[in-house]
Design a protein around this motif. Structure first.
Motif, short mmCIF file in Angstrom:
data_model
loop_
_atom_site.label_atom_id
_atom_site.label_comp_id
_atom_site.label_asym_id
_atom_site.label_seq_id
_atom_site.Cartn_x
_atom_site.Cartn_y
_atom_site.Cartn_z
N ILE A 297 -2.31 -0.60 -9.29
CA ILE A 297 -1.44 0.34 -9.35
C ILE A 297 -0.10 -0.05 -9.25
CG2 ILE A 297 -1.06 2.69 -8.60
CD1 ILE A 297 -3.91 2.98 -8.29
N ALA A 298 -0.02 -0.82 -8.15
CA ALA A 298 1.62 -1.49 -7.65
C ALA A 298 2.14 -2.13 -8.98
CB ALA A 298 1.34 -2.39 -6.64
N ARG A 299 1.15 -2.73 -9.69
CA ARG A 299 2.04 -3.65 -10.98
C ARG A 299 2.22 -2.44 -11.90
NH1 ARG A 299 0.94 -9.15 -10.75
NH2 ARG A 299 -0.88 -9.99 -9.80
N GLU A 300 1.41 -1.53 -12.37
CA GLU A 300 1.68 -0.43 -13.25
C GLU A 300 2.75 0.26 -12.83
OE1 GLU A 300 -2.70 0.34 -14.50
OE2 GLU A 300 -1.68 2.30 -14.18
N THR B 171 8.65 -6.26 -5.72
CA THR B 171 9.53 -6.00 -4.40
C THR B 171 8.66 -6.13 -3.20
OG1 THR B 171 10.76 -4.55 -5.98
CG2 THR B 171 11.02 -4.32 -3.56
N SER B 172 7.31 -5.43 -3.20
CA SER B 172 6.38 -5.50 -2.14
C SER B 172 6.08 -6.69 -1.85
CB SER B 172 5.17 -4.50 -2.39
OG SER B 172 5.36 -3.24 -2.63
N ILE B 173 5.95 -7.73 -2.47
CA ILE B 173 5.68 -9.04 -2.03
C ILE B 173 6.56 -10.00 -1.65
CG2 ILE B 173 3.19 -9.14 -3.41
CD1 ILE B 173 5.00 -11.04 -5.37
N LEU B 174 7.70 -9.46 -1.48
CA LEU B 174 9.10 -10.31 -1.04
C LEU B 174 8.69 -10.36 0.57
CD1 LEU B 174 12.31 -8.43 -2.45
CD2 LEU B 174 11.06 -11.04 -3.11
N PRO B 175 8.93 -11.68 0.88
CA PRO B 175 8.12 -11.86 2.28
C PRO B 175 9.02 -11.57 3.30
CG PRO B 175 9.35 -13.73 1.44
CD PRO B 175 9.63 -12.61 0.31
N TYR B 176 9.46 -10.25 3.60
CA TYR B 176 10.13 -9.85 4.68
C TYR B 176 9.11 -9.27 5.92
CZ TYR B 176 13.94 -10.65 1.85
OH TYR B 176 14.96 -11.47 0.81
N GLU B 177 9.58 -9.48 7.13
CA GLU B 177 8.55 -8.81 8.11
C GLU B 177 8.59 -7.33 8.42
OE1 GLU B 177 12.38 -8.90 9.12
OE2 GLU B 177 11.53 -10.77 8.64
N ASP B 178 7.48 -6.75 8.63
CA ASP B 178 7.45 -5.17 8.98
C ASP B 178 7.16 -5.17 10.60
OD1 ASP B 178 7.14 -2.37 8.15
OD2 ASP B 178 5.15 -2.86 9.10
N CYS B 179 7.73 -4.03 11.14
CA CYS B 179 7.59 -3.83 12.53
C CYS B 179 6.25 -4.01 12.86
CB CYS B 179 8.33 -2.71 13.02
SG CYS B 179 7.59 -1.04 12.44
N CYS B 180 5.22 -3.57 12.05
CA CYS B 180 3.87 -3.86 12.17
C CYS B 180 3.14 -5.29 12.65
CB CYS B 180 2.95 -3.26 11.19
SG CYS B 180 2.93 -1.52 11.18
N ASP C 57 0.80 -1.15 -0.07
CA ASP C 57 0.00 -0.02 -0.11
C ASP C 57 0.70 1.30 0.12
OD1 ASP C 57 -2.35 -1.76 0.20
OD2 ASP C 57 -2.08 -1.81 2.20
N SER C 58 1.73 1.18 1.01
CA SER C 58 2.58 2.46 0.87
C SER C 58 3.26 3.20 -0.19
CB SER C 58 3.25 2.49 2.46
OG SER C 58 4.07 1.48 2.49
N PRO C 59 3.93 2.17 -1.03
CA PRO C 59 4.35 2.59 -2.13
C PRO C 59 3.45 3.28 -3.26
CG PRO C 59 5.25 0.39 -1.64
CD PRO C 59 4.06 0.64 -0.81
N VAL C 60 2.23 2.90 -3.22
CA VAL C 60 0.98 3.31 -3.87
C VAL C 60 0.63 4.76 -3.57
CG1 VAL C 60 -1.18 2.97 -4.89
CG2 VAL C 60 0.48 0.91 -4.95
N SER C 61 0.50 4.64 -2.25
CA SER C 61 0.02 5.87 -1.60
C SER C 61 0.91 7.32 -1.71
CB SER C 61 -0.39 5.86 -0.15
OG SER C 61 0.73 5.35 0.63
#
Ligand code: ATP
Ligand code: MG
Length: 392
Positions: free
Chosen positions: A330-333, A339-348, A192-196
């Motif tokens: 949009i993320a695809r476009e 890159t976003s779907i690479l499976p690394y954890e977020d602090c959230c 989401d955040s790259p798209v926003s």
């Protein structure tokens, strides 16, 4: 052919009330220059709502320049064109040579003309007829069809030259980055955040990114992934600063001292406070997040209220009314999806409550947070902040 192929970039909605056109155009021309620098040496200037991009040397990468120009906000369409003398003969000769390949494939064609130079003695219909007649003679196998042609030959009569080109390619639209103010965008490794961020940049907003890390719960790879997302966004947003903020201690303190049902909300309040402090230092006037109504428990209407309770800057949430499928499209476009779907954890995703509060009340969350030394935790996180300048 005497003249080199060049690019014509058509300006979008650069006329805004109160903001003068000159500022917009200057900003846009500068953005184009900067973005094309890696493709070779070009002369870039604006005339009559069109940016001219002229290669100065033979080694300019026109293909790369075209791609880069299509990613500059403020431009609605891009064409490759060849300039020639402003006579019907020169225009027809240029079209014959420049579009020979297209004519070889087409069965029908038409000519469409625009006369930006009103002093030119023929009007656009006369130009189209004359050039079309010449081309019909030159390519007897290709018939004129003004309604549904395979090939449209575009002719533009401009100040110094006439320009011949084929179909226009769409540009990124929006407004030139730098004309819509300055904001701090919270960038995670998610979809989401790259798209926003991209959406706000498209409205002319110059962005700085903030990313929170929680080592050892989050890895170096997770951080590198976010820097890679920022790098991908530079094609649209230009060079940007990414602030990396240590978040481990805050999360551990929350886990130690606050009720589990509020973990995520309190954590998000800290993110907002720290981001606002960074925004103030950077002279930015808003925060941007990738939140979308109802997507997760921390993005219900009540939860969003609890989150923004702690800041006074406007929180811009361009995805608020969008479905996940639209965000993914949009993320695809824009090229961030893989890159976003690479499976690394977020602090959230570290310390997520099993049962987050469904209808959180701001007073309850404030009370729960009172167990923490908020100011000291924020100050310490800001002390540990590091930043990187990300270039394309
Ligand atoms: P995203 O796909 O952008 O990660 P999300 O749907 O996973 O969003 P959350 O994890 O709840 O949603 O995060 C909501 C928003 O908070 C994100 O879109 C982003 O703007 C911000 N955010 C979340 N985690 C971080 C982080 N580690 N650093 C900076 N901002 C973050
Ligand atoms: Mg996330």
């Amino acid at each position: 052919m005497n003249h080199h192929e060049m690019l014509l970039l058509k300006l979008g909605e650069v006329v805004l009330k109160g903001l003068n056109r000159r500022t917009f155009e200057d900003k846009l021309v500068n953005n184009v220059r900067r973005r094309l620098r890696k493709c070779g040496s070009f002369q870039v200037y604006v005339r009559q709502s069109t940016i001219y991009v002229e290669p100065q040397r033979d080694d300019c990468d026109m293909e790369a320049a075209l791609t880069a120009a299509r990613q500059v906000f403020g431009i609605v369409s891009v064409v490759r064109a060849v300039p020639c003398e402003k006579t019907v003969e020169a225009i027809a000769a240029t079209a014959r040579e420049y579009l020979a390949g297209e004519f070889a494939r087409a069965r029908t064609f038409k000519v469409e003309s625009r006369r930006a130079d009103k002093s030119f003695p023929m009007n656009s219909i006369q130009i189209s007829q004359a050039v079309g007649g010449d081309l019909a003679d030159a390519f007897p196998g290709v018939a004129v069809d003004v309604h549904n042609p395979d090939l449209t030959v575009h002719v533009e009569i401009r100040e110094k030259f006439a320009y011949v080109h084929g179909p226009a390619l769409s540009g990124a639209g929006g407004l030139p980055v730098g004309t819509g103010g300055h904001a701090v965008s919270l960038l995670s490794g998610g979809l989401d955040s790259p798209v926003s961020s991209w959406m706000m940049a498209r409205r002319g907003v110059q962005l700085e990114m903030v990313h929170f890390v929680s080592p050892p719960y989050t890895s170096q790879q997770a951080q590198d992934k976010v820097l890679e997302l920022a790098r991908l966004l530079t094609a649209y947003c230009g060079t940007m600063v990414v602030h990396i903020v240590p978040f481990t201690e805050i999360q551990e303190e929350i886990r130690r001292k606050c009720p589990e049902e509020f973990f995520t909300l309190i954590m998000r309040r800290f993110m907002m406070r720290i981001s606002q402090a960074i925004a103030r230092r950077a002279g930015a006037h808003a925060l941007v997040t990738g939140e979308s109504l109802g997507q997760v428990a921390s993005q219900t209407m009540l939860a969003l209220g609890v989150t923004e309770d702690v800041v006074s800057l406007p929180v811009l949430r361009p995805l608020i009314g969008m479905d996940k499928v639209e965000i993914i499209r949009i993320a695809r476009e824009i090229g961030t999806y893989d890159t976003s779907i690479l499976p690394y954890e977020d602090c959230c995703t570290v310390f997520t409550p099993r049962h987050p509060a469904i209808r959180p009340q701001v007073e309850d969350v404030r009370a729960a947070e009172a167990a923490l030394d908020v100011e000291a935790l924020v100050a310490k996180a800001l002390e540990g902040e590091q930043w990187v300048r990300v270039k394309s």
